[in-house]
Enzyme design. Structure first.
Site, PDB file in Angstrom:
ATOM      1  CE  LYS A 200      -4.271  -1.771   0.877  1.00 51.97           C
ATOM      2  NZ  LYS A 200      -5.455  -2.418   1.879  1.00 51.97           N
ATOM      3  NE  ARG A 234      -7.462  -8.264   0.710  1.00 50.16           N
ATOM      4  CZ  ARG A 234      -7.216  -7.775  -0.246  1.00 50.16           C
ATOM      5  NH1 ARG A 234      -5.973  -6.690  -0.285  1.00 50.16           N
ATOM      6  NH2 ARG A 234      -7.782  -7.642  -1.456  1.00 50.16           N
TER       7      ARG A 234
HETATM    8  N1  HH2 Z   1      -7.416  -3.990   0.500  1.00 53.65           N
HETATM    9  C1  HH2 Z   1      -7.809  -4.104  -0.802  1.00 53.65           C
HETATM   10  C2  HH2 Z   1      -8.782  -4.657  -1.116  1.00 53.65           C
HETATM   11  N2  HH2 Z   1      -9.614  -5.561  -0.186  1.00 53.65           N
HETATM   12  N3  HH2 Z   1     -10.059  -6.070   1.952  1.00 53.65           N
HETATM   13  C3  HH2 Z   1      -9.749  -6.222   3.249  1.00 53.65           C
HETATM   14  N4  HH2 Z   1     -10.503  -6.871   4.257  1.00 53.65           N
HETATM   15  N5  HH2 Z   1      -8.706  -5.271   3.807  1.00 53.65           N
HETATM   16  C4  HH2 Z   1      -7.758  -4.311   3.005  1.00 53.65           C
HETATM   17  O1  HH2 Z   1      -6.711  -4.050   3.324  1.00 53.65           O
HETATM   18  C5  HH2 Z   1      -8.144  -4.480   1.513  1.00 53.65           C
HETATM   19  C6  HH2 Z   1      -9.249  -5.370   1.044  1.00 53.65           C
HETATM   20  C7  HH2 Z   1      -6.711  -3.143  -1.568  1.00 53.65           C
HETATM   21  O2  HH2 Z   1      -5.976  -4.012  -2.072  1.00 53.65           O
HETATM   22  P1  HH2 Z   1      -5.944  -4.839  -3.491  1.00 53.65           P
HETATM   23  O3  HH2 Z   1      -7.041  -5.952  -3.485  1.00 53.65           O
HETATM   24  O4  HH2 Z   1      -4.741  -5.207  -4.161  1.00 53.65           O
HETATM   25  O5  HH2 Z   1      -6.302  -3.760  -4.691  1.00 53.65           O
HETATM   26  P2  HH2 Z   1      -7.485  -3.414  -5.287  1.00 53.65           P
HETATM   27  O6  HH2 Z   1      -8.748  -3.046  -4.455  1.00 53.65           O
HETATM   28  O7  HH2 Z   1      -7.564  -2.324  -6.224  1.00 53.65           O
HETATM   29  O8  HH2 Z   1      -7.798  -4.630  -6.112  1.00 53.65           O
END
Ligand code: HH2
Length: 255
Positions: A200, A234
């Protein structure tokens, strides 16, 4: 928890796993590397803005070919969606955890779907926009209290709920850092905690690097978060994370 984004636009790996076979191969690899849970998402939440809203039908079209296989890999699959319709279809297709980045507060049907299926739910803190002037820990506590009320009203039991501070969501980099530093305060809810600091932007604010070069910062964050009470991490980088935790545990157990 290993991240599987079947999206064209995720902030760190958008487009890499939109092809179902590549997504499935990546899921298998994460399980082989030691992931205990897979978190699959078909709509980027883009914590830093610019997400393209996706219809539930499009989200399900992306998910279906991948879900049918990843639910057979021997680990629980969590569905990362803020839409009750998508959560329901994923649960029917074999997912067994709901991950809602709006903590049951966006889609009015989400809590009922979770109650009906009696599955665990990750309730993540979120805000429309960051406000550097607020006390982020107080904001989180108020948000989680609202989510818990919604959950209770719908018949979701406390045993089903995991709380997540939502690193990078509606937070300044300083507030994301604060959320990890003061994570232990959230233990007062008496619920398991999840942390998602993987790649992040707050990491870049401390030690500038593009998303795929933030693994060191991600692991440092996750180790300290677990020390502060997180039960689930995660991550995009399962092998490196598992290695870090195994080494940390061996050192801790040697004393
Ligand atoms: N962060 C993202 C997405 N989903 N869910 C939870 N529970 N906690 C988090 O910190 C979280 C999440 C963002 O990361 P990523 O999936 O890599 O990106 P994107 O939402 O752009 O697909």
């Amino acid at each position: 928890m290993g991240i599987l984004n079947v999206t064209p636009d995720s902030f760190s790996d958008g487009g890499r796993f939109l092809d179902p076979q590549r997504a499935i191969d990546h899921a298998r690899q994460m399980v082989d590397q030691g992931a205990d849970i897979l978190d699959i998402g078909a709509e980027s939440t883009r914590p830093y803005g610019g997400a393209v809203a996706v219809s539930p039908e499009e989200e399900l079209l992306r998910l279906q070919p991948v879900l049918s296989v990843v639910t057979t890999l021997g680990v629980p699959v969590s569905i990362d969606t803020m839409k009750a319709k998508v959560a329901l279809a994923a649960l029917v297709a074999g997912a067994s955890i709901v991950n809602d980045v709006w903590g049951l507060q966006r889609d009015p049907d989400m809590a009922r779907v979770v109650a009906d299926h009696a599955v665990p739910v990750i309730v993540m803190h979120n805000r429309e926009a960051a406000d550097p002037a607020i006390d982020i820990m107080a904001d989180m506590a108020a948000f989680f209290s609202r989510s818990l009320e919604i959950a209770e009203r719908a018949g979701v039991t406390r045993e089903q709920i995991v709380l997540d501070p939502g690193i990078g969501f509606g937070k300044t980099p300083e507030q994301s850092i604060m959320a990890i530093a003061r994570l232990a305060e959230l233990k007062s809810f008496g619920l398991p905690l999840l942390i998602g600091a993987s790649r992040k932007r707050f990491i870049d604010s401390i030690s500038p690097a593009p998303p795929d070069r933030r693994i060191g910062g991600s692991i440092a964050s996750h180790l300290l978060a677990v020390q502060n009470g997180a039960a689930i991490v995660r991550t995009h980088d399962v092998a490196e994370t598992v290695q870090a935790f195994r080494v940390a545990a061996a050192i801790r157990n040697a004393t």
